[in-house]
Motif scaffolding. Structure first.
Motif, mmCIF file in Angstrom:
data_model
loop_
_atom_site.group_PDB
_atom_site.id
_atom_site.type_symbol
_atom_site.label_atom_id
_atom_site.label_comp_id
_atom_site.label_asym_id
_atom_site.label_seq_id
_atom_site.Cartn_x
_atom_site.Cartn_y
_atom_site.Cartn_z
ATOM 1 N N PRO A 75 -4.832 1.762 -7.825
ATOM 2 C CA PRO A 75 -3.618 0.965 -7.605
ATOM 3 C C PRO A 75 -2.365 1.799 -7.855
ATOM 4 O O PRO A 75 -2.403 2.805 -8.568
ATOM 5 N N GLN A 76 -1.259 1.347 -7.279
ATOM 6 C CA GLN A 76 0.020 2.033 -7.447
ATOM 7 C C GLN A 76 1.118 1.025 -7.740
ATOM 8 O O GLN A 76 1.089 -0.092 -7.215
ATOM 9 N N LYS A 97 17.078 -3.334 -6.253
ATOM 10 C CA LYS A 97 15.855 -2.622 -6.608
ATOM 11 C C LYS A 97 14.680 -3.576 -6.478
ATOM 12 O O LYS A 97 14.833 -4.781 -6.631
ATOM 13 N N LEU A 98 13.520 -3.009 -6.202
ATOM 14 C CA LEU A 98 12.306 -3.807 -6.247
ATOM 15 C C LEU A 98 11.135 -2.927 -6.632
ATOM 16 O O LEU A 98 11.129 -1.729 -6.380
ATOM 17 N N LYS A 99 10.174 -3.556 -7.279
ATOM 18 C CA LYS A 99 8.923 -2.898 -7.626
ATOM 19 C C LYS A 99 7.810 -3.614 -6.886
ATOM 20 O O LYS A 99 7.782 -4.844 -6.826
ATOM 21 N N VAL A 100 6.899 -2.805 -6.325
ATOM 22 C CA VAL A 100 5.813 -3.339 -5.521
ATOM 23 C C VAL A 100 4.494 -2.787 -6.059
ATOM 24 O O VAL A 100 4.332 -1.570 -6.175
ATOM 25 N N PHE A 101 3.566 -3.682 -6.388
ATOM 26 C CA PHE A 101 2.243 -3.291 -6.853
ATOM 27 C C PHE A 101 1.303 -3.297 -5.664
ATOM 28 O O PHE A 101 1.237 -4.273 -4.922
ATOM 29 N N VAL A 102 0.560 -2.196 -5.482
ATOM 30 C CA VAL A 102 -0.361 -2.062 -4.351
ATOM 31 C C VAL A 102 -1.774 -1.891 -4.895
ATOM 32 O O VAL A 102 -2.019 -1.032 -5.748
#
Length: 111
Positions: A75-76, A97-102
């Motif tokens: 995961p990233q 800003k945004l953070k995205v979990f993959v």
């Protein structure tokens, strides 16, 4: 049924069809962000997309990261942002800003 449920259902259907699937989820936003926390983008190894995490140029970077996650299984957490000053230069009213979990999905996980 919400758009998010449709995306998760689509990802689950793709898994059942034998596709390799990754799911990107907006986990945090600050300032101007076109999609709220909880928004999803499902990506398959064959190139199918469902949903959105930004509605802009970030989509391509997230899809590319999703492909890497499908390959590695790791995961990233992606971090994107633009300052207020730079936002004006690219035609936006303000920065954000945004953070995205993959993560790579496994059969039965999307539902």
């Amino acid at each position: 049924m919400s758009d998010q449920e449709d995306i998760l259902g689509t990802a689950e259907a793709w898994l059942k069809q034998g596709e390799t699937v990754a799911l990107a989820t907006v986990v945090e936003t600050w300032g101007s962000s076109p999609r709220p926390a909880g928004s999803h983008l499902a990506v398959t190894a064959s190139g199918r997309l469902a949903g959105s995490v930004s509605g802009g140029c970030i989509e391509g970077a997230v899809a590319e990261a999703a492909r890497a996650t499908m390959d590695s299984g790791t995961p990233q957490l992606l971090d994107f942002g633009i300052s207020d000053e730079r936002a004006w230069e690219v035609g936006l009213a303000c920065g954000g800003k945004l953070k995205v979990f993959v993560e790579k999905l496994e059969p039965g996980q999307a539902a």
